[in-house]
Design an enzyme around this catalytic site. Sequence first.
Site, PDB file in Angstrom:
ATOM      1  N   ARG A 180     -59.894  25.587  70.914  1.00  0.00           N
ATOM      2  CA  ARG A 180     -60.302  26.836  71.552  1.00  0.00           C
ATOM      3  C   ARG A 180     -61.785  26.845  71.909  1.00  0.00           C
ATOM      4  NH1 ARG A 180     -57.114  32.257  71.081  1.00  0.00           N
ATOM      5  NH2 ARG A 180     -58.046  33.304  72.833  1.00  0.00           N
ATOM      6  N   CYS A 181     -62.222  25.771  72.557  1.00  0.00           N
ATOM      7  CA  CYS A 181     -63.586  25.747  73.085  1.00  0.00           C
ATOM      8  C   CYS A 181     -63.635  24.646  74.118  1.00  0.00           C
ATOM      9  CB  CYS A 181     -64.611  25.475  71.988  1.00  0.00           C
ATOM     10  SG  CYS A 181     -64.482  23.842  71.264  1.00  0.00           S
ATOM     11  N   GLN A 187     -50.453  20.233  77.643  1.00  0.00           N
ATOM     12  CA  GLN A 187     -51.468  21.076  78.277  1.00  0.00           C
ATOM     13  C   GLN A 187     -51.922  20.489  79.612  1.00  0.00           C
ATOM     14  OE1 GLN A 187     -53.518  22.146  74.086  1.00  0.00           O
ATOM     15  NE2 GLN A 187     -54.677  22.974  75.803  1.00  0.00           N
ATOM     16  N   GLU A 199     -62.209  30.983  75.460  1.00  0.00           N
ATOM     17  CA  GLU A 199     -62.734  30.239  74.321  1.00  0.00           C
ATOM     18  C   GLU A 199     -64.071  30.774  73.840  1.00  0.00           C
ATOM     19  OE1 GLU A 199     -62.318  26.504  76.322  1.00  0.00           O
ATOM     20  OE2 GLU A 199     -60.337  26.194  75.467  1.00  0.00           O
TER      21      GLU A 199
END
Lengths: 287, 805
Positions: free
Chosen positions: B383-384, B236, B759
């Site tokens: 996902r945040c 990522q 997110e």
Amino acid sequence: MIPASFDYHRPESLAAAVQLLGSLGEEARAVAGGHSLIPMMKLRMAVPEHLVDLRSIAELKGICIEGRAVSIGAMTTQAEVIASDALAQVCPILRETALQIADPQIRNLGTLGGNVANGDPGNDMPASMQVLDAQFEVAGPEGKRKIAARDFYEAAFFTALGEGEIMTAIHFEAPSASHGYAYEKQKRKIGDYATAAAAVILVMEGGRCSQASIGLTNLSDTPLYAQAASEALVGSSLDPAAIDAAVAAAEAIADPVTDSRGPSHFRRKLAGVMLRRAIASAQNRAA
Amino acid sequence: MNEQTPIAERAEKLQGLGCARKRVEDARFTQGKGNYVDDIKLNGMLFGDFVRSPYGHARIKGIDKEAALAVPGVLAVITAEDLIPLNLHYMPTLAGDVQAVLAHEKVLFQSQEVAFVVATDRYAAADGVELVEVDYEELPVVVDAAKAMAADAPLLREDIKDKDEGAHGPRKHHNHIFYWDAGDLEGTQRALSQAEVVAEESIAYQRVHPCPLETCGCVASMDKVNGKLTVWGTFQAPHAVRTVASLISNIPEHNIRIVSPDIGGGFGNKVGVYPGYICAIVASIVTGQPVKWIEDRIENLSSTAFARDYHMTGKIAATKEGKITGLQCHVLADHGAFDACADPTKFPAGFFHICTGSYDIPVAYVGVDGVYTNKAPGGVAYRCSFRVTEASYFIERMIDVLARKLEMDPAELRMKNFIAREQFPYTSALGWEYDSGNYHTAMAKAMETVGYQALRTEQAANREAFVRGETRSLMGIGVAFFTEIVGAGPVKNCDILGLGMFDSCEIRVHPTGSAIARLGTISQGQGHATTFAQILASEIGLPADRITVEEGDTDTAPYGLGTYGSRSTPVAGAATAMAGRKIRAKAQMIAAYLLEVHDDDLEWEVDRFQVKGNPERFKAMSEIAFAAYNQAIPGIEPGLEAVSYYDPPNMTYPFGAYICVVDVDVDTGVTDIRRFYALDDCGTRINPMVIEGQVHGGLTEALAIAMGQEIRYDEIGNVQGASLMDFFLPTAVETPTWETDHTVTPSPHHPIGAKGVGESPNVGGVPAFSNAVVDAFAHLGLTHTQMPHDHWRVWSVAQDLGLHG
């Protein structure tokens, strides 16, 4: 997730398959749809040296209905069970059960014979086989024989199937045309085994239950035929007292393990809830 | 270019900002033509596979490689002993700790990497793994963060047992990592002691896992002729990996090329550096052949990057009328065996101190204790943004707990305490400067759209029917209002391993009026190739379809910190706009020359510079681009290129109002999400369709977490549920219909006013589901219950409340 190496065989007749299994000995395993055995092999929890694939044996396939006598070849897939209107006509509980197994892709490969022969207490078909009082036909080195579904299961993954024997067909007498049925299954998500499930077949005559048969899935180390629970319904009007008695009898024989679906006491109570709902649904469907 | 074409039509053709442009990536993904790491095949490529620990805590007394080496095709079995001479048996983590690459002397969690088997194919490698014999002596296991801090708890990290000082200050116990705090302790205690009402609750956010469909993996290839190392991997943050790889290996950074090909979902799982990457690189250097390593699902769920495992205790103070006067929170943070959290360096608890949420709370204090246990390392932002979903879950549950205590409607209590529109920019009690918001409007719109009062009326009727025995189902209404903090981040306070968290964009406009833009981020499904082209289309007036967006190859992309924490649009999206503006500035000079007017006599209009007051005289960007390469213009260099490195002045603060309606079957514990409404405000909306897709995905992951996901350990350290049989990954069957909505409150400091969004739905969704489940039983006295709300936990709530007779 990579299995150990093995040799692959694909015989084209039952006789050849029986002979292969006999000659290869205990390191050989028959594989039907493969959706139980192959994941076990990928985890190396099953390490057969030979796989004997039954898929090319035409005589193990097909659904035959004569009057109320039903015979289903062991290699008939769940998708074929679901698709058969003739079968659904005489014995709709099998379609209802098959529709709750895994997902459509798996049902395209998974077979009825594999589901009942594997001995996994999580498999759904064995409970319905209990309520139908089905006979399993097997073939082995000593020839063919029949084993009652209610005598077949000994412990988790241990069955009455002998060394070198192959399940070939399932036979049963369809219940009377007026019967009601239900397979109630609670699961966490698509593809899951039952947290608890109950299969019910019953016949109502003049407001009274004349026949009842109850099976339970994944609530013990084998599928359960709930005889006392079944008997608690027979002769009753399915009044609350009779249903309570049946539920109590079913809960009494349920002995589920604690697993990620929940603790044993929860799953036992859920068995009662599934049974209650299955009885109600079956009663509604009974003519 | 037709000069008669109306402005609106020309603008539409660009497919710029606000256009629901179809994702350009999907043509290849929907045809199975994506190129993922495991699709890469190189000549002579070898495969690596791990021997992993079956124990949660054990001493390694010996490793026998002999039988494994005898397997045909097995070339090498690498252990810690082999890495020690290279000083690679430990690697630095993103959190200032070290992590064992291969277990040295002892194992600290089940599934820990013990040996790396290298073979000619993955089958031989797997056979080799089976035959490596490791002699273990079991040690006592600690899987509970509170027990890890007991005086007599077993010592886990022998390698740092003499270190009293960690990366984030003093360690107060042999299993302690750090204590980090923010806010005014004394003031908060005063507010609590003087309050008319104080609500308290212990709120645990269970250990979960991002579980992307594609697991982690890489192919490492050391070219011994030119000394260049190339690593294709599920990264990522490819540039950060390159820098870290250079620092660890001493290979000069120009001789390392990191490539992130197509990535099948990240969700934080692919931010960290894992032992598999290091081992593949070492194996390639040793063998001189490319080496591939790909995790399987069980390895992914049990070893690389868990999330959450936050055990929060809170107190919230308020007046009797419901005005919040203070907030205190303590967190026991279970970081597993190594502190490998992916947080900006100065923030070992991430941005958890956003936990005052959307409310004007005058004073607050947060303290976080990080602790080692015999569990897998990680602590990623699933996902945040960094620890924001934990913070949001905490405050949104605390608000509901307070509402019960005050006997006040939870939506009304929120309305009463929101930061008002005129208070922005708003500095929170814990030090964040919220850029923009309009919370009352968003909440009012949400309540009106779902018919909130009618739902409460229906709920009252349902409760009466339940008492009368007419139904066995209870209705719950969950309200959540979240504020995310995304776009890390300003270099002055955000870095990872000393790398400032700016991002970048480099644009080359081609002579015929098309362009390529390269960025320091990397899409894992977010649709950057679609949306960044749209930003640029609006900035430089070329159609989005004529702009290629390329990311992920460190040899070609400008340096950037990658994609996670919803930072791509706030940071790289801003860099894209700024680089586009540089292109436009040069284009203006070229156009002025071509039109023989002064620069200041020109104005920009959609896709062209035109003479002010004389729009018939113009030069379209495509003409300008051609001139830039083909005409000698005095005082202007040929070409039309620009680079922007964007250091954001602040984070962006997207927000939203979510309302969930659930029907709970008290006899089975089955929950039916009848309705879920999600209003998101992410500022300027670049592509509404991509936003909607992001919200759908995020809500589905929120559903998964709230209703079923859990990575649990038994008391002897066996990881439970590390396969998709048990780990809840919802299918379409389990996923309800999502209703999406929006308001638009642009970010005042972002060049195009955009905030992150990917997110938000996870941050706001989890408390909405949880609040709905608790709300179903609230009239019976329930204030809190532990996630995930799976069948047996919900059934247990009903059982404990005596609902089963």
